[in-house]
Design a protein around this motif. Structure first.
Motif, PDB file in Angstrom:
ATOM      1  N   ILE A 132      48.620  48.984  41.225  1.00 49.91           N
ATOM      2  CA  ILE A 132      49.224  48.752  39.917  1.00 49.91           C
ATOM      3  C   ILE A 132      50.743  48.826  40.012  1.00 49.91           C
ATOM      4  CG2 ILE A 132      49.502  49.759  37.611  1.00 49.91           C
ATOM      5  CD1 ILE A 132      46.473  50.533  37.845  1.00 49.91           C
ATOM      6  N   ALA A 133      51.236  49.806  40.741  1.00 45.52           N
ATOM      7  CA  ALA A 133      52.690  49.928  40.937  1.00 45.52           C
ATOM      8  C   ALA A 133      53.230  48.744  41.730  1.00 45.52           C
ATOM      9  CB  ALA A 133      53.009  51.238  41.646  1.00 45.52           C
ATOM     10  N   ALA A 134      52.453  48.276  42.702  1.00 46.13           N
ATOM     11  CA  ALA A 134      52.915  47.181  43.554  1.00 46.13           C
ATOM     12  C   ALA A 134      53.127  45.895  42.772  1.00 46.13           C
ATOM     13  CB  ALA A 134      51.917  46.939  44.685  1.00 46.13           C
ATOM     14  N   VAL A 135      52.390  45.727  41.677  1.00 47.85           N
ATOM     15  CA  VAL A 135      52.542  44.507  40.872  1.00 47.85           C
ATOM     16  C   VAL A 135      53.378  44.760  39.611  1.00 47.85           C
ATOM     17  CG1 VAL A 135      50.392  43.527  41.745  1.00 47.85           C
ATOM     18  CG2 VAL A 135      50.362  44.831  39.606  1.00 47.85           C
ATOM     19  N   GLY A 136      54.036  45.922  39.559  1.00 49.28           N
ATOM     20  CA  GLY A 136      54.959  46.206  38.467  1.00 49.28           C
ATOM     21  C   GLY A 136      54.311  46.585  37.157  1.00 49.28           C
ATOM     22  N   LEU A 137      53.112  47.179  37.230  1.00 47.90           N
ATOM     23  CA  LEU A 137      52.389  47.514  36.002  1.00 47.90           C
ATOM     24  C   LEU A 137      52.194  49.017  35.803  1.00 47.90           C
ATOM     25  CD1 LEU A 137      49.563  44.781  35.969  1.00 47.90           C
ATOM     26  CD2 LEU A 137      51.664  44.827  34.617  1.00 47.90           C
ATOM     27  N   ALA A 138      52.964  49.833  36.515  1.00 50.01           N
ATOM     28  CA  ALA A 138      52.757  51.282  36.450  1.00 50.01           C
ATOM     29  C   ALA A 138      52.810  51.807  35.018  1.00 50.01           C
ATOM     30  CB  ALA A 138      53.787  51.997  37.319  1.00 50.01           C
ATOM     31  N   GLU A 139      53.726  51.294  34.222  1.00 49.77           N
ATOM     32  CA  GLU A 139      53.856  51.793  32.849  1.00 49.77           C
ATOM     33  C   GLU A 139      52.761  51.271  31.926  1.00 49.77           C
ATOM     34  OE1 GLU A 139      57.166  49.794  30.530  1.00 49.77           O
ATOM     35  OE2 GLU A 139      57.653  49.111  32.573  1.00 49.77           O
ATOM     36  N   PRO A 146      51.080  41.166  27.747  1.00 56.69           N
ATOM     37  CA  PRO A 146      51.705  39.835  27.722  1.00 56.69           C
ATOM     38  C   PRO A 146      51.124  38.977  28.849  1.00 56.69           C
ATOM     39  CG  PRO A 146      53.366  41.574  27.647  1.00 56.69           C
ATOM     40  CD  PRO A 146      52.058  42.244  27.963  1.00 56.69           C
ATOM     41  N   TYR A 147      51.217  37.654  28.669  1.00 61.48           N
ATOM     42  CA  TYR A 147      50.552  36.729  29.594  1.00 61.48           C
ATOM     43  C   TYR A 147      50.961  36.968  31.055  1.00 61.48           C
ATOM     44  CZ  TYR A 147      48.962  32.411  31.768  1.00 61.48           C
ATOM     45  OH  TYR A 147      48.364  31.509  32.599  1.00 61.48           O
ATOM     46  N   GLY A 148      52.252  37.091  31.302  1.00 62.44           N
ATOM     47  CA  GLY A 148      52.715  37.272  32.679  1.00 62.44           C
ATOM     48  C   GLY A 148      52.199  38.553  33.303  1.00 62.44           C
ATOM     49  N   ARG A 149      52.125  39.622  32.501  1.00 61.27           N
ATOM     50  CA  ARG A 149      51.607  40.893  33.007  1.00 61.27           C
ATOM     51  C   ARG A 149      50.102  40.786  33.294  1.00 61.27           C
ATOM     52  NH1 ARG A 149      56.113  44.009  34.258  1.00 61.27           N
ATOM     53  NH2 ARG A 149      57.602  43.942  32.530  1.00 61.27           N
ATOM     54  N   LYS A 150      49.408  40.006  32.476  1.00 58.33           N
ATOM     55  CA  LYS A 150      47.973  39.810  32.698  1.00 58.33           C
ATOM     56  C   LYS A 150      47.728  39.103  34.031  1.00 58.33           C
ATOM     57  CE  LYS A 150      45.916  39.029  28.893  1.00 58.33           C
ATOM     58  NZ  LYS A 150      45.428  38.328  27.683  1.00 58.33           N
ATOM     59  N   ARG A 151      48.571  38.126  34.342  1.00 54.06           N
ATOM     60  CA  ARG A 151      48.430  37.451  35.641  1.00 54.06           C
ATOM     61  C   ARG A 151      48.740  38.399  36.791  1.00 54.06           C
ATOM     62  NH1 ARG A 151      47.394  32.025  35.475  1.00 54.06           N
ATOM     63  NH2 ARG A 151      46.418  32.630  37.425  1.00 54.06           N
ATOM     64  N   ALA A 152      49.713  39.290  36.582  1.00 53.75           N
ATOM     65  CA  ALA A 152      50.015  40.299  37.601  1.00 53.75           C
ATOM     66  C   ALA A 152      48.808  41.205  37.819  1.00 53.75           C
ATOM     67  CB  ALA A 152      51.236  41.110  37.194  1.00 53.75           C
ATOM     68  N   LEU A 153      48.119  41.568  36.729  1.00 57.91           N
ATOM     69  CA  LEU A 153      46.909  42.386  36.849  1.00 57.91           C
ATOM     70  C   LEU A 153      45.847  41.648  37.647  1.00 57.91           C
ATOM     71  CD1 LEU A 153      45.037  44.732  36.241  1.00 57.91           C
ATOM     72  CD2 LEU A 153      44.638  43.737  33.963  1.00 57.91           C
ATOM     73  N   THR A 164      57.158  32.542  31.256  1.00 55.83           N
ATOM     74  CA  THR A 164      58.595  32.499  31.028  1.00 55.83           C
ATOM     75  C   THR A 164      59.308  32.544  32.369  1.00 55.83           C
ATOM     76  OG1 THR A 164      58.814  34.906  30.940  1.00 55.83           O
ATOM     77  CG2 THR A 164      58.276  33.769  28.864  1.00 55.83           C
ATOM     78  N   HIS A 165      60.598  32.218  32.351  1.00 57.68           N
ATOM     79  CA  HIS A 165      61.389  32.241  33.584  1.00 57.68           C
ATOM     80  C   HIS A 165      61.356  33.621  34.234  1.00 57.68           C
ATOM     81  CE1 HIS A 165      64.520  31.243  36.448  1.00 57.68           C
ATOM     82  NE2 HIS A 165      65.235  32.287  36.041  1.00 57.68           N
ATOM     83  N   GLU A 166      61.449  34.661  33.421  1.00 56.90           N
ATOM     84  CA  GLU A 166      61.436  36.028  33.953  1.00 56.90           C
ATOM     85  C   GLU A 166      60.100  36.340  34.623  1.00 56.90           C
ATOM     86  OE1 GLU A 166      61.663  40.655  32.350  1.00 56.90           O
ATOM     87  OE2 GLU A 166      62.244  39.001  31.016  1.00 56.90           O
ATOM     88  N   ASP A 167      59.006  35.931  33.979  1.00 58.94           N
ATOM     89  CA  ASP A 167      57.690  36.167  34.560  1.00 58.94           C
ATOM     90  C   ASP A 167      57.488  35.365  35.843  1.00 58.94           C
ATOM     91  OD1 ASP A 167      56.771  38.045  32.750  1.00 58.94           O
ATOM     92  OD2 ASP A 167      55.904  36.547  31.398  1.00 58.94           O
ATOM     93  N   VAL A 168      57.996  34.136  35.868  1.00 58.88           N
ATOM     94  CA  VAL A 168      57.892  33.317  37.080  1.00 58.88           C
ATOM     95  C   VAL A 168      58.582  34.015  38.248  1.00 58.88           C
ATOM     96  CG1 VAL A 168      58.672  31.178  38.186  1.00 58.88           C
ATOM     97  CG2 VAL A 168      57.608  31.088  35.932  1.00 58.88           C
ATOM     98  N   GLN A 169      59.753  34.564  38.008  1.00 59.78           N
ATOM     99  CA  GLN A 169      60.468  35.273  39.071  1.00 59.78           C
ATOM    100  C   GLN A 169      59.680  36.490  39.544  1.00 59.78           C
ATOM    101  OE1 GLN A 169      64.359  35.874  37.111  1.00 59.78           O
ATOM    102  NE2 GLN A 169      65.205  34.471  38.635  1.00 59.78           N
ATOM    103  N   ARG A 170      59.093  37.214  38.593  1.00 61.77           N
ATOM    104  CA  ARG A 170      58.337  38.423  38.934  1.00 61.77           C
ATOM    105  C   ARG A 170      57.105  38.077  39.761  1.00 61.77           C
ATOM    106  NH1 ARG A 170      57.261  39.936  34.120  1.00 61.77           N
ATOM    107  NH2 ARG A 170      59.094  41.248  33.850  1.00 61.77           N
ATOM    108  N   ILE A 171      56.357  37.053  39.338  1.00 56.94           N
ATOM    109  CA  ILE A 171      55.138  36.686  40.058  1.00 56.94           C
ATOM    110  C   ILE A 171      55.474  36.074  41.427  1.00 56.94           C
ATOM    111  CG2 ILE A 171      53.107  35.191  40.029  1.00 56.94           C
ATOM    112  CD1 ILE A 171      52.900  37.633  38.205  1.00 56.94           C
TER     113      ILE A 171
END
Length: 251
Positions: A134-141, A151-158, A181-188
Motif C-alpha cells: 500500500i505504501a509502495a503505491v502511495g496509498l498509506a493514508e 478517486p479514480y487514479g487512487r483506485k487504479r493504484a490499488l 488527470t495529469h497528476e495521476d498519470v505521473q503518479r501511475i
C-alpha cells in the motif's frame, strides 16, 4: 524460445464468426523490459491481452511463457505461473477497504483457499506485507478507506497493488492511465517504472507520452496484425504508424 524472452506468441489468431480480431501475431517480450502494445481503436490490443491470459481462447496459434507452452491453460493457472494482469475497468472489491483488498490478493498466493471465514487475528499476519504494498503505491493514508470512495487514479493504484501482491514475474496492464488527470498519470507512470525494476511489464496504453517515457519496446497493432515494432524513436518516424494514428478514417 530464447531465454532472453519471457513471453512469446506464434501465429496468435482470434476469429469471431468470420471477423478476424487478431491475425497471426508473433509477439516476443524481453525479460525485464517495459513493452507497450499500441494501436488505433479496434486494433485488437485488448483482445490480444485476453488471449494471453486465456480469458479468450485462441482460434489458432501458440502462447509460451517462461519457455512453457501455456496455450489452453485456464486464467487462474496462468496467474499462478507468474503472469498477472490488471483490467481497463478497475477490478477491486468496491466495498472493502484498501487494506482488505490487498490482503485478499496476498491470500491468493497460498493456493485455492481464501480466509473469508477466518478470524481477524489470523488475517492480521498479512497486514505487514499488505501495508508495504500500500505504501509502495502511495496509498498509506488511505488504507482504511473503502475502495469505492477512492478517486479514480487512487483506485487504479490499488489495483496495481493487488496485482503486485500476487508477486508476478510479469504484469499485463490494460490502459493503466486511461481517464486520469495529469497528476495521476505521473503518479501511475512512476509506479509502473518502480514495479518494473524486478519484473517484466506488458501494457496496452493510448497515452503516447506515457509510452515514450516508459517503454523499451513498442509493438503497433492495426486491424489485428503487427504493423511495426521497435523503440519509440523508430516507431514515431514510421510513416505507416503515423498514417494509422493520424487517420485514414476507416478504422
Amino acid at each position: 524460445m530464447s531465454s532472453d524472452y519471457i513471453l512469446e506468441t506464434r501465429g496468435l489468431t482470434k476469429e469471431f464468426k468470420g471477423f478476424v480480431a487478431v491475425s497471426g501475431v508473433d509477439l516476443r517480450v524481453r525479460r525485464g523490459s517495459i513493452h507497450a502494445l499500441i494501436g488505433p481503436n479496434g486494433a485488437g490490443k485488448t483482445t490480444c491481452f485476453n488471449l494471453l491470459t486465456h480469458f479468450l481462447e485462441p482460434t489458432r496459434g501458440r502462447i509460451f511463457f517462461r519457455d512453457r507452452d501455456i496455450t489452453g491453460s485456464n486464467p487462474s493457472a496462468i496467474a499462478r505461473m507468474g503472469l498477472a494482469r490488471s483490467f481497463q475497468i478497475s477490478a477491486v472489491f468496491p466495498h472493502l477497504s484498501v487494506l482488505e483488498n490487498v490482503r485478499i490478493a496476498l491470500q491468493r498466493k497460498r493456493g485455492a483457499s481464501f480466509d473469508f471465514w477466518r478470524s481477524e487475528r489470523v488475517l492480521e499476519s498479512l497486514n505487514a506485507r499488505a501495508r508495504e504494498l500500500i505504501a509502495a503505491v502511495g496509498l498509506a493514508e488511505f488504507e482504511r478507506a473503502v475502495a469505492v470512495e477512492l478517486p479514480y487514479g487512487r483506485k487504479r493504484a490499488l489495483e496495481i497493488a493487488t496485482t503486485l501482491a500476487l508477486d508476478p514475474e510479469m504484469m499485463l496492464l490494460d490502459e493503466p492511465t486511461a481517464g486520469m488527470t495529469h497528476e495521476d498519470v505521473q503518479r501511475i507512470s512512476a509506479l509502473i517504472r518502480s514495479a518494473a525494476e524486478n519484473r517484466t511489464v506488458l501494457m496496452v496504453e493510448h497515452n503516447l507520452s506515457v509510452v515514450a517515457n516508459l517503454s523499451h519496446c513498442i509493438t503497433v497493432l492495426q486491424r489485428g496484425e503487427i504493423l511495426a515494432e521497435g523503440d519509440y524513436e523508430t516507431i514515431s518516424r514510421n510513416p505507416e504508424v503515423v498514417a494509422a494514428y493520424l487517420g485514414s478514417g476507416d478504422d
